[in-house]
Structure formats: C-alpha cells, structure tokens
Design a protein around this motif. Structure first.
Motif, mmCIF file in Angstrom:
data_model
loop_
_atom_site.group_PDB
_atom_site.id
_atom_site.type_symbol
_atom_site.label_atom_id
_atom_site.label_comp_id
_atom_site.label_asym_id
_atom_site.label_seq_id
_atom_site.Cartn_x
_atom_site.Cartn_y
_atom_site.Cartn_z
ATOM 1 N N PRO A 242 28.847 53.112 23.184
ATOM 2 C CA PRO A 242 29.963 52.180 23.011
ATOM 3 C C PRO A 242 29.545 50.748 23.313
ATOM 4 O O PRO A 242 28.744 50.494 24.211
ATOM 5 N N ARG A 243 30.126 49.817 22.564
ATOM 6 C CA ARG A 243 29.862 48.386 22.701
ATOM 7 C C ARG A 243 31.141 47.714 23.199
ATOM 8 O O ARG A 243 32.177 47.782 22.551
ATOM 9 N N TYR A 244 31.026 47.050 24.330
ATOM 10 C CA TYR A 244 32.191 46.514 25.039
ATOM 11 C C TYR A 244 32.092 44.999 25.129
ATOM 12 O O TYR A 244 31.117 44.475 25.660
ATOM 13 N N LEU A 245 33.087 44.289 24.602
ATOM 14 C CA LEU A 245 33.157 42.830 24.693
ATOM 15 C C LEU A 245 34.129 42.480 25.808
ATOM 16 O O LEU A 245 35.335 42.703 25.681
ATOM 17 N N MET A 246 33.621 41.910 26.894
ATOM 18 C CA MET A 246 34.403 41.735 28.112
ATOM 19 C C MET A 246 35.291 40.492 28.067
ATOM 20 O O MET A 246 34.856 39.410 27.684
ATOM 21 N N GLY A 247 36.556 40.660 28.466
ATOM 22 C CA GLY A 247 37.455 39.542 28.675
ATOM 23 C C GLY A 247 37.985 38.867 27.425
ATOM 24 O O GLY A 247 38.404 37.716 27.469
ATOM 25 N N VAL A 248 38.006 39.572 26.306
ATOM 26 C CA VAL A 248 38.438 39.000 25.019
ATOM 27 C C VAL A 248 39.502 39.928 24.424
ATOM 28 O O VAL A 248 39.330 41.155 24.450
ATOM 29 N N GLY A 249 40.606 39.427 23.869
ATOM 30 C CA GLY A 249 40.990 38.097 23.668
ATOM 31 C C GLY A 249 42.309 38.116 22.880
ATOM 32 O O GLY A 249 43.159 38.974 23.060
ATOM 33 N N THR A 250 42.456 37.210 21.928
ATOM 34 C CA THR A 250 43.643 37.144 21.075
ATOM 35 C C THR A 250 43.561 38.218 19.985
ATOM 36 O O THR A 250 42.475 38.767 19.733
ATOM 37 N N PRO A 251 44.671 38.510 19.300
ATOM 38 C CA PRO A 251 44.586 39.461 18.178
ATOM 39 C C PRO A 251 43.534 39.051 17.140
ATOM 40 O O PRO A 251 42.820 39.905 16.610
ATOM 41 N N PHE A 265 37.530 46.540 24.420
ATOM 42 C CA PHE A 265 37.996 45.212 24.800
ATOM 43 C C PHE A 265 38.893 45.291 26.026
ATOM 44 O O PHE A 265 39.543 46.316 26.267
ATOM 45 N N ASP A 266 38.967 44.192 26.764
ATOM 46 C CA ASP A 266 39.978 44.032 27.807
ATOM 47 C C ASP A 266 40.308 42.556 27.893
ATOM 48 O O ASP A 266 39.480 41.702 27.568
ATOM 49 N N CYS A 267 41.512 42.240 28.327
ATOM 50 C CA CYS A 267 41.889 40.847 28.537
ATOM 51 C C CYS A 267 43.241 40.817 29.236
ATOM 52 O O CYS A 267 44.094 41.670 28.983
ATOM 53 N N VAL A 268 43.431 39.829 30.117
ATOM 54 C CA VAL A 268 44.731 39.658 30.775
ATOM 55 C C VAL A 268 45.743 38.997 29.837
ATOM 56 O O VAL A 268 46.931 38.906 30.160
ATOM 57 N N MET A 269 45.276 38.546 28.679
ATOM 58 C CA MET A 269 46.111 37.713 27.818
ATOM 59 C C MET A 269 47.482 38.307 27.465
ATOM 60 O O MET A 269 48.499 37.615 27.596
ATOM 61 N N PRO A 270 47.578 39.559 26.997
ATOM 62 C CA PRO A 270 48.901 40.027 26.564
ATOM 63 C C PRO A 270 49.961 39.971 27.651
ATOM 64 O O PRO A 270 51.109 39.607 27.383
#
Length: 374
Positions: A242-251, A265-270
C-alpha cells in the motif's frame, strides 16, 4: 483468514489502483480515507457515527496520546481500540510531525528529539525506539516509523541530511518492533525534488516493510507542486504494498493522488473545516454562513444521503453555525466525513468497473470549478 499485512491488488485503471489490506482488526478496501482521531476521538463524532458514514480506519496521534492520557494508562485500560470503542483498524503516526512543528520548543540529535510539552512545558524525549514503544503500547494496527519532517522551503543540504537521518531512524524503528500484530510503515521524504524523493524512496524501500508512505507534503508548499510531482513519484513505490500519502487533503487532492497511484489518505480537513462552516458537496464547496442560505429550505447536498442531508435544511445549518451551537459542528462533521467516505467508495467502484477516467474528470470539473469561484 487472510494474512496479516497482506496487500491484494484487485484492479488497476491507468495508475489508479483498487486493493485490500489486512490487519489484525480486519481488512480495509483501498483507496481509503482514514478519519483523524487525534486524541482518541474523531472530533464531534461517535464511533457508531463513523461506521454509519463508511469509515474503515481511524488514525490516532502518538504525540498527543503520549502527553495525555499517556500510552501506559491506555495499555492498562485495554489498548486504544477498547479505550475509544473503535474495533476496526487503527493507524498511529510516529509523533515526528508534531514534534518538529514545535520549532523553538525542541532540540534534535542523532539519538532523537527533546522537546517541551505544549500543555505544561515539561521536558520529554522521543527517539525511534520510544516512538515504537508508545505505538505498540497503544496497540496500533499500523505503526509509522519515526522520521524528520522538514519545513518548506529547505535547502538541498538540509534535505539530504534529513533523508539520511530518516533512513537511520527507520532502521532503528524496525529493530525496536516487538509486537507482531503491529505493522510498520516507512516514510519517504525528500521535499519537492523528484531526484531527492527517488533517493529517499530507494533508502526506505531497501527495508522490507508491509507498506510505505509519502511524508513531507502539506507543510506550506504551493499545492500545485505536489500535484505535479505525484504522477511521477507514486508509481515508483512498490506495486505490491500500500502507498500512503500523509496529511492530504481536499477532494481535488484525493482524486489527483488516486489517479497517480496512491492508496491511503488521512487529513483533519473534513472535520476541521466543518467546524468553520465549510462543507464539501457533489456540487462543490459550500460556505454555510453565506446570506444566500438564510431561507434555503433545501438539503445541503441533494446528491447526499447522510443523516444531515436527510433531516436538516441549509437554513438550519446556517442558523446552527451562526449561533455557535455544538449541534452545528456535529451535523457538519457528519456530512463532510460521509462525503469523503462516499468519494472513496465511488472511486473504488469506478476503478473496479473501468470507468475511473470519466469519474475522475467529472469530479475535477465539479470540484475545481466551484472551488475557483468560491
């Protein structure tokens, strides 16, 4: 039972990937967006509501949970899953990003990082070994290696030293792992240079791990630079992990990253923007405080079947926000997380059915056009 730590790639379309990853607390389908539960809670949401909106994985914050209430107490009380009543997979970050964001409150060495708590000023020290100990005590399903997250911009010399340190810390992180149920992911750094990223990727993937992440994005750089880099970078990561992009992002970020070959993905944004009155819909971004919604009796998003959209009007959501009512934050958070999870569900379906390209283009047309005008 599926093998713990196994990633199964089911289908690809272009660079976009559809897979399944297995942990001790169950498998999750990718592409996946993980809800951020910084202090053992996804803000304003109950675990039952998270399940209802389609959440598969929750992320916990090593730094914050170490400071309060402390991992030893959480372990004594049965581990993080029991403590927060979430029985699906949990990923915890290493604490590196939070520690390095303290700037003047920290002192870094080869051994690790000494820092002062933002809560009471007390001194603490986190090394790769300590970070692994904390995360294993929490009982995490996926553990992130301790790394250095550089500020933007950084010089070539700073980036090179940081990548080498991150690699040495990765080797120490792996050596410190004693809990078989916890799966260690390495983190690729390297700033916004493809050559630096390739160098770091070669270092990190030389260590055999269940998965790998891209760190060091969303640290203040112009977002278009990440968008331009991902299509060249993500496909270089191991195909069978698995490839994980940390802290991103908008739709928009998520669609571009999935199209580049990213899985997680993960992000506090939503939840963060929900509390500030910003809501994501299939028609684009909505600022619910706008005067135009004062008498709007329609649902927030006619295409959405979440609890909020089925039961409340835009006028009511505007009233809740302007009144500072807690219910407003809850209803907004329920909707935004539901939207993100539905976006991932539709992305998975599009890849499975060979319609990813048209789905991608439709999403980007909807999101970018509205975002540019709001």
């Amino acid at each position: 039972m599926a093998q713990i730590g196994k990633f199964t790639l089911h289908k690809t379309e272009g660079r976009a990937r559809r897979g399944t990853f297995t942990t001790t607390h169950g498998s999750f389908e990718t592409p996946v967006f993980m809800a951020v539960g910084t202090k053992a809670t996804v803000k304003a949401m109950t675990p039952e509501e998270l399940k209802e909106c389609g959440t598969q994985v929750v992320l916990g914050n090593t730094y914050h949970l170490h400071l309060r209430p402390n991992e030893k107490l959480i372990k004594k009380l049965g581990g993080l899953h029991k403590f927060m009543n979430w029985h699906g997979p949990i990923l915890t970050d290493s604490g590196g990003f939070q520690v390095f964001s303290l700037s003047g409150l920290r002192k870094m060495s080869e051994e690790g990082v000494e820092f002062r708590s933002h809560l009471d000023g007390a001194k603490h020290f986190i090394s790769p070994e300590k970070s692994m100990e904390i995360q294993m005590d929490l009982g995490s399903d996926i553990i992130m290696a301790f790394d250095e997250c550089l500020k933007y911009p950084a010089t070539d010399d700073e980036i090179k030293k940081s990548m080498d340190l991150t690699h040495r810390w990765l080797l120490r992180s792996k050596a410190a792992m004693t809990r078989e149920e916890s799966l260690l992911f390495g983190i690729v750094q390297g700033g916004l240079s493809l050559e630096h990223r390739k160098y770091s990727l070669q270092q990190v993937t030389s260590v055999d791990l269940p998965g790998y992440a891209l760190g060091g994005f969303s640290v203040g750089e112009p977002i278009h630079l990440m968008h331009e880099l991902l299509p060249s970078l993500a496909p270089l990561m191991p195909e069978n992990k698995p490839r994980y992009l940390m802290g991103v992002g908008t739709p928009t970020d998520l669609i571009i990253a999935i199209d580049s070959g990213v899985d997680m993905f993960d992000c506090v944004m939503p939840t963060r923007v929900a509390r500030n009155g910003t809501l994501y819909t299939w028609q684009g971004k909505v600022s619910i405080k706008r005067q135009e919604y004062r008498e709007d009796e329609g649902p927030l998003d006619p295409e959405c079947d979440c609890y909020t959209c089925k039961n409340y009007s835009r006028a009511y959501l505007r009233h809740m926000f302007l009144s500072g009512e807690i219910l407003g934050s809850r209803l907004n958070s329920i909707h935004n997380l539901h939207f993100y999870m539905k976006l991932m569900e539709r992305a998975r379906h599009a890849i499975e059915t060979g319609t990813w390209a048209s789905f991608r283009d439709d999403c980007l047309t909807r999101f970018i056009k509205k975002d540019a005008s709001s």
